[in-house]
Design an enzyme around this catalytic site. Structure first.
Site, PDB file in Angstrom:
ATOM      1  N   PHE A 188       0.822  -1.232   0.000  1.00 28.74           N
ATOM      2  CA  PHE A 188       0.000   0.000   0.000  1.00 28.74           C
ATOM      3  C   PHE A 188       0.842   1.261   0.000  1.00 28.74           C
ATOM      4  O   PHE A 188       0.375   2.326   0.372  1.00 28.74           O
ATOM      5  CB  PHE A 188      -0.984  -0.006   1.190  1.00 28.74           C
ATOM      6  CG  PHE A 188      -1.716  -1.310   1.338  1.00 28.74           C
ATOM      7  CD1 PHE A 188      -2.559  -1.754   0.332  1.00 28.74           C
ATOM      8  CD2 PHE A 188      -1.539  -2.107   2.454  1.00 28.74           C
ATOM      9  CE1 PHE A 188      -3.218  -2.969   0.439  1.00 28.74           C
ATOM     10  CE2 PHE A 188      -2.190  -3.331   2.564  1.00 28.74           C
ATOM     11  CZ  PHE A 188      -3.032  -3.761   1.559  1.00 28.74           C
TER      12      PHE A 188
ATOM     13  N   GLY B  58       0.505  -9.006  -3.255  1.00 35.58           N
ATOM     14  CA  GLY B  58      -0.917  -9.199  -3.053  1.00 35.58           C
ATOM     15  C   GLY B  58      -1.759  -8.730  -4.218  1.00 35.58           C
ATOM     16  O   GLY B  58      -2.974  -8.900  -4.223  1.00 35.58           O
ATOM     17  N   THR B  59      -1.099  -8.139  -5.222  1.00 36.40           N
ATOM     18  CA  THR B  59      -1.852  -7.637  -6.363  1.00 36.40           C
ATOM     19  C   THR B  59      -2.209  -8.750  -7.343  1.00 36.40           C
ATOM     20  O   THR B  59      -3.092  -8.580  -8.170  1.00 36.40           O
ATOM     21  CB  THR B  59      -1.027  -6.592  -7.118  1.00 36.40           C
ATOM     22  OG1 THR B  59       0.195  -7.213  -7.526  1.00 36.40           O
ATOM     23  CG2 THR B  59      -0.715  -5.399  -6.241  1.00 36.40           C
TER      24      THR B  59
ATOM     25  N   GLY C 294       2.675  -1.427 -11.747  1.00 40.83           N
ATOM     26  CA  GLY C 294       3.074  -2.834 -11.825  1.00 40.83           C
ATOM     27  C   GLY C 294       2.491  -3.579 -13.005  1.00 40.83           C
ATOM     28  O   GLY C 294       3.223  -4.180 -13.800  1.00 40.83           O
TER      29      GLY C 294
ATOM     30  N   LYS D 122     -11.111 -11.006 -11.983  1.00 44.47           N
ATOM     31  CA  LYS D 122     -11.270 -11.234 -10.545  1.00 44.47           C
ATOM     32  C   LYS D 122     -10.289 -10.391  -9.728  1.00 44.47           C
ATOM     33  O   LYS D 122     -10.662  -9.762  -8.730  1.00 44.47           O
ATOM     34  CB  LYS D 122     -11.054 -12.725 -10.256  1.00 44.47           C
ATOM     35  CG  LYS D 122     -11.280 -13.105  -8.809  1.00 44.47           C
ATOM     36  CD  LYS D 122     -11.099 -14.610  -8.630  1.00 44.47           C
ATOM     37  CE  LYS D 122     -11.429 -15.017  -7.199  1.00 44.47           C
ATOM     38  NZ  LYS D 122     -11.250 -16.480  -7.021  1.00 44.47           N
TER      39      LYS D 122
ATOM     40  N   GLN E 132      -8.886  -5.750  -6.351  1.00 41.60           N
ATOM     41  CA  GLN E 132      -8.068  -4.562  -6.136  1.00 41.60           C
ATOM     42  C   GLN E 132      -8.962  -3.353  -5.841  1.00 41.60           C
ATOM     43  O   GLN E 132      -8.737  -2.595  -4.900  1.00 41.60           O
ATOM     44  CB  GLN E 132      -7.237  -4.335  -7.408  1.00 41.60           C
ATOM     45  CG  GLN E 132      -6.157  -3.320  -7.317  1.00 41.60           C
ATOM     46  CD  GLN E 132      -5.021  -3.749  -6.411  1.00 41.60           C
ATOM     47  OE1 GLN E 132      -4.964  -3.335  -5.266  1.00 41.60           O
ATOM     48  NE2 GLN E 132      -4.128  -4.571  -6.914  1.00 41.60           N
TER      49      GLN E 132
ATOM     50  N   GLY F 243      -4.266  -0.081  -9.193  1.00 41.76           N
ATOM     51  CA  GLY F 243      -3.983  -0.259  -7.774  1.00 41.76           C
ATOM     52  C   GLY F 243      -4.506   0.888  -6.929  1.00 41.76           C
ATOM     53  O   GLY F 243      -5.059   0.694  -5.848  1.00 41.76           O
ATOM     54  N   GLU F 244      -4.333   2.092  -7.404  1.00 43.60           N
ATOM     55  CA  GLU F 244      -4.691   3.271  -6.605  1.00 43.60           C
ATOM     56  C   GLU F 244      -6.115   3.754  -6.888  1.00 43.60           C
ATOM     57  O   GLU F 244      -6.790   4.296  -6.020  1.00 43.60           O
ATOM     58  CB  GLU F 244      -3.733   4.435  -6.901  1.00 43.60           C
ATOM     59  CG  GLU F 244      -2.299   4.057  -7.232  1.00 43.60           C
ATOM     60  CD  GLU F 244      -1.470   3.646  -6.032  1.00 43.60           C
ATOM     61  OE1 GLU F 244      -1.961   3.743  -4.899  1.00 43.60           O
ATOM     62  OE2 GLU F 244      -0.329   3.187  -6.246  1.00 43.60           O
TER      63      GLU F 244
HETATM   64 MO1  MOS Z   1       1.242   2.582  -4.156  1.00 44.97          MO
HETATM   65  S1  MOS Z   1       0.699   3.940  -2.682  1.00 44.97           S
HETATM   66  O1  MOS Z   1       2.642   3.385  -4.731  1.00 44.97           O
HETATM   67  O2  MOS Z   1       1.553   1.165  -3.245  1.00 44.97           O
END
Ligand code: MOS
Length: 747
Positions: free
Chosen positions: A247, A476-477, A518, A642, A647, A713-714
C-alpha cells in the site's frame, strides 16, 4: 491433428497462482525466513519526539543475553545517504535521514539502538532493558502546533515538483465569476497497516550479501542498500518470495532494510529484523496530516473558469515532501485558470510517503467535496456539473489523453446506482431512525511511465512448459497470475503451461511496483519477451527444410495449441516440442526489454473512474453506515477480471475507512502516535463493509504499453471518501470538512 483454440487468457478471472500457498500457510514471508546461525535484531525507538540522546546504558541488555547492542556510538556509519530520485540509479530511501549516525532525535520512535540475540524472545526482552536518557526539545507533529512556522518550499516530492504552479489568471477568473465557492478540508494523518509487518534478513558470503526483504521493489532495495554501503549492486541480491501487502509503506526503502546487512556484516552472521506493529507507525512513513483549501469559480451555466488549490501539510525536518494532491485535481476538469501551491510545516515525524492513491486520495477527495458543495450552491445536479466540466484534453498541456472513459464511467455508475431517483426536494429520506443520503465523486490517477527499460526472461522448455522470470515481487496484487495470462496468450499456451518465477534480483530487472505501474510494466516486459521467443520459434521453423513450415512467410504463421500453424491452413503445423527436438535444443529463451514511451510524449496520462455511495446516518448517535457503493473505472485493459475487482474492492473499502475511521493521533507532549496499534487505529472489518458494485469500462489505450494497461492499484480508492462525505451531507444537510468524519461532528 486438430487444433484446439485456447480461449484468450487475458481478461479471464483466474485465481491467484499463489493463493493456495498463502491460505494454507505454505507461503513463507520474510519474517519467517530461516537461515543458519540466524541472529535476531530488535530495534529500540526513541521515547521522545525531538532532542538528543544524552546517554544510553546497554549493560542490562547485554547481561540478559544480547550478543550485541548497537547505538549511535558503535553503529557503523553509512557511506552516504542517497536521495530519491537519486544519482544512484533507482535507490529509493524513504527519507534523507539515516538513524544512529549521531545522537540527534528528529521523531518519536526513531531507532536509537538495535539489540541482537540468538532468539527473537531474548532480543525483545533485552531491548526492553535499554536505558536511554534524553535532552528533550518540544516536538511539533500536528498541523496546529506548527502553523505559525509554515513555509513555501521551492519544490516538493524530492525536488521533482515545483511547489507553486499556475496557468491562466485565477485572480481574474475569481473577480469575474458568476459564482465562487471557497472551503478548506482537513485530513488526519494516516498510517499503512498491511497484514505483514516489514521485515528484512541479511546474510553475507564474502563481499556479497543476500537480503530477504518485504518490499514493493526488490530492485529498489538492491540499489538502495548498495548506495548506503557503497558497494556494487552486483554484490547485493534481494529476494522477496511473498509480501503481505504494501500500500505504499513498502515502496520506499526505510532504514531497517539497510540496518540488517550492516549488522550482519559487523557480526559475521545472518541477521533478521522484524518491525513490530507499533514500529510500523515509526518505521515506514505515513500519509501526512494536511488541509487543502479549494476555491472554485464558475459561470452561470456551471462552467468552471477558475480553481485555486492550496495545500498545507506536515513534513519531516529533513525532506520537503508532500503527496501530490494538486496533480489530478488540477487536470480532471478543463479549468483554464488555475493556481496551486504546496505549503509545508516542519514536523517531528518521518518523511511522509506514498499511501494508496498517493496524492489523489486526498486531493481528489477535497476537490470532489468542493464540487459537490458548488453544485448545491448553484442548484445543479452534481453529475451534470461534472459532465459539463470534464477535461476532454489535458488542460495543462492541451494534449489529448492516451485514453479517457470518464464520461462512460460516470454514466455507467450513475445508472447502476439509480442516481436519477435521487430526490433533492422532498427533504430527508428516512429508514426508521436512519437518515439516508446519496453522494458521488470522481476517481482519477496518473499513469506513470518508468524511464528505464523493463525486462523479463521467457524460456520454453522441451516438455512444452513456458517459464517466465522477472525481478518483480507480488505483494498481493496478483501480478504473477496476470504475467502467466499475458505469456500464455502470446504463445497460445494454456494457463497451466506457464510457470512464473519472481521475487529475486537475479531475474531481469523491473522497476518497483509503485503508483499503479506494476501491471503495465510487467505485462509489457512479459509480452516483449514472449514475442521475441515466438519470433525465434518461427524463424527456426521456416529455416528448417524438415519443417512443414519451411520457407513460409513469418507473418503467415501463428501459434496455436502448442504448435506453429499456417494462419490460412491450420493443418500445416509444427509442434513447439518438435522444433526444439529437431534443433537439439533443451530450451529456447529470450530476454525481452521493453522501452517505455518517453515521459514527455504529447499525451495526458490519467485513469478515470466514478464513485457513488449510499449512507445511513443515525442523527441521535452520530453513527454512519455505508450501505452500498457503486464504482466504474476505466483502467485501459483489464488483465484479470477477478483480481481487478479485488483490487478495486479494497480501494472502495479503504475509501470508506478514510472517510469514517482512519486517523493517527499525536500525543503533543512527546510527539508519540497515541494509537499505534490495531486495537486503537480503527480499520474496517467485514461487518463494516458495504455492498459493492464494480464495473470496468475497458478503453483502448494504444499509447501506454503493448496491452494498453493503465493499472488500477490506486484508482479504486480515489474519490470514494468524497462520495461518502457528500452522501452524509445529502442525508443530514451538514457539510463536514474534516476527514475522517467522527461521531462528534454529527451530534
Ligand atoms: Mo502505491 S501507494 O505506490 O503502493
Amino acid at each position: 491433428m486438430t487444433a484446439t483454440v485456447p480461449p484468450t487468457l487475458v481478461g479471464q478471472g483466474f485465481d491467484r497462482i499463489d493463493g493456495r500457498a498463502k491460505v494454507t500457510g505454505a507461503a513463507r514471508y520474510t519474517a519467517e525466513v530461516a537461515l543458519p546461525a540466524l541472529a535476531h535484531a530488535v530495534i529500540v525507538g526513541a521515547r521522545t519526539g525531538a532532542g538528543s540522546v544524552r546517554s544510553i546504558d546497554t549493560r542490562a541488555a547485554l547481561a540478559a543475553g544480547a550478543v550485541a547492542v548497537f547505538t549511535h556510538e558503535n553503529m557503523p556509519k553509512v557511506a552516504r545517504v542517497p536521495t530519491f530520485p537519486s544519482a544512484y540509479g533507482r535507490a529509493a530511501p524513504g527519507q534523507t535521514f539515516f538513524p544512529m549516525q549521531d545522537n540527534t532525535i528528529h521523531y518519536f520512535g526513531q531507532p536509537i539502538a538495535v539489540v541482537v540475540a540468538d532468539t527473537f524472545e531474548v532480543a525483545q526482552h533485552a531491548a526492553e532493558l535499554i536505558e536511554a536518557d534524553y535532552d528533550h526539545a518540544p516536538a511539533v507533529v500536528r498541523l496546529d502546533d506548527g502553523r505559525a512556522e509554515k513555509y513555501v518550499p521551492d519544490s516538493v516530492f524530492c525536488g521533482l515538483i515545483p511547489a507553486t504552479q499556475s496557468r491562466g489568471d485565477f485572480a481574474a477568473a475569481e473577480r469575474t465569476a458568476a459564482h465562487t465557492f471557497d472551503a478548506t478540508y482537513h485530513f488526519a494523518a494516516n498510517h499503512h497497516n498491511p497484514i505483514e509487518c516489514s521485515a528484512t534478513a541479511a546474510v553475507w558470503d564474502g563481499d556479497t550479501v543476500t537480503v530477504y526483504d518485504a518490499t514493493q521493489g526488490i530492485t529498489a532495495s538492491q540499489l538502495t542498500i548498495a548506495a548506503y554501503l557503497d558497494i556494487s549492486p552486483a554484490n547485493v541480491r534481494v529476494i522477496a518470495n511473498f509480501v503481505g501487502g504494501g500500500f505504499g509503506g513498502k515502496a520506499m526503502i526505510w532504514p531497517h532494510v539497510t540496518l540488517a546487512p550492516i549488522i550482519a556484516r559487523e557480526l559475521g552472521r545472518a541477521v533478521k529484523v522484524v518491525l513490530t506493529r507499533e514500529q510500523m507507525f515509526y518505521g515506514t512513513g505515513l500519509r501526512e496530516e494536511q488541509e487543502q483549501r479549494i476555491t472554485l469559480a464558475c459561470d452561470d451555466d456551471g462552467t468552471l473558469t477558475g480553481m485555486r488549490h492550496h495545500k498545507l501539510s506536515v513534513t519531516s525536518h529533513f525532506d520537503d515532501w508532500a503527496e501530490l494532491s494538486l496533480d489530478i485535481a488540477g487536470k480532471a476538469y478543463g479549468i483554464p485558470n488555475w493556481d496551486g501551491q504546496y505549503q509545508l510545516i516542519r514536523g517531528n515525524t518521518m518523511t511522509p510517503t506514498f499511501m494508496r492513491g498517493p496524492g489523489e486520495a486526498s486531493g481528489m477527495v477535497a476537490l470532489e467535496c468542493a464540487v459537490d458543495e458548488l453544485a448545491e450552491q448553484i442548484g445543479m445536479d452534481p453529475v451534470r456539473l461534472r459532465l459539463r466540466n470534464h477535461a476532454t484534453v489535458d488542460p495543462e498541456s492541451g494534449d489529448p489523453w492516451t485514453s479517457d472513459g470518464y464520461a462512460e464511467c460516470l454514466r455507467t455508475a450513475a445508472e447502476r446506482f439509480g442516481w436519477s431517483r435521487r430526490d433533492r426536494a422532498a427533504g430527508p429520506v428516512r429508514d426508521g431512525n436512519w437518515l439516508l443520503g446519496w453522494g458521488m465523486g470522481t476517481a482519477g490517477y496518473p499513469h506513470y511511465l518508468p524511464g528505464q527499460p523493463q525486462r523479463a526472461h521467457a524460456r520454453l522448455l522441451a516438455d512444452g512448459m513456458l517459464v517466465v522470470q522477472a525481478g518483480t515481487q507480488d505483494f498481493g496484487t496478483g501480478v504473477a497470475t496476470t504475467m502467466a495470462q499475458v505469456a500464455g496468450d502470446v504463445l497460445s499456451l494454456p494457463f497451466d503451461h506457464v510457470r512464473i518465477d519472481i521475487g529475486d534480483t537475479r531475474y531481469p530487472n523491473i522497476a518497483a511496483a509503485v503508483g499503479s505501474t506494476g501491471a503495465g510494466i510487467l505485462s509489457a516486459a512479459v509480452h516483449t519477451a514472449c514475442s521475441d521467443l515466438l519470433a525465434q520459434l518461427i524463424s527456426l521453423a521456416i529455416g528448417d527444410p524438415e519443417s512443414p513450415l519451411h520457407r513460409r512467410a513469418p507473418e503467415d504463421i501463428e501459434p496455436l495449441g502448442g504448435a506453429l500453424r499456417v494462419r490460412t491452413d491450420p493443418a500445416v503445423a509444427d509442434d513447439f516440442a518438435e522444433i526444439l527436438a529437431r534443433n537439439a535444443l533443451t530450451d529456447l529463451e529470450a530476454i525481452g526489454s521493453w522501452q517505455p514511451p518517453a515521459p514527455d510524449i504529447p499525451y495526458g496520462k490519467i485513469s478515470f473512474g466514478a464513485q457513488f455511495a449510499e449512507v445511513a446516518v443515525d442523527p441521535d448517535l452520530g453513527l454512519i453506515r455505508v450501505r452500498r457503493m457503486v464504482g466504474a473505472f476505466a483502467p485501459g485493459r483489464v488483465l484479470n477480471a477477478k483480481l481487478a475487482r479485488s483490487q478495486v474492492l479494497g480501494g472502495l473499502n479503504w475509501g470508506m475507512s478514510q472517510a469514517l475511521m482512519e486517523a493517527t493521533l499525536c500525543d503533543p507532549r512527546d510527539g508519540r502516535w497515541a494509537n499505534s496499534s490495531l486495537l486503537e487505529y480503527p480499520l474496517p472489518v467485514q461487518a463494516d463493509a458495504p455492498e459493492v458494485d464494480i464495473s470496468f469500462i475497458e478503453v483502448n489505450d494504444p499509447v501506454v504499453n503493448p496491452l494498453g494497461v493503465k493499472g488500477l492499484g490506486e484508482l479504486g480508492m480515489v474519490g470514494a471518501a468524497a462520495a461518502i462525505v457528500n452522501a452524509v451531507h445529502h442525508a443530514t444537510g451538514r457539510r463536514i470538512r474534516e476527514i475522517p468524519i467522527r461521531i462528534e461532528h454529527l451530534i
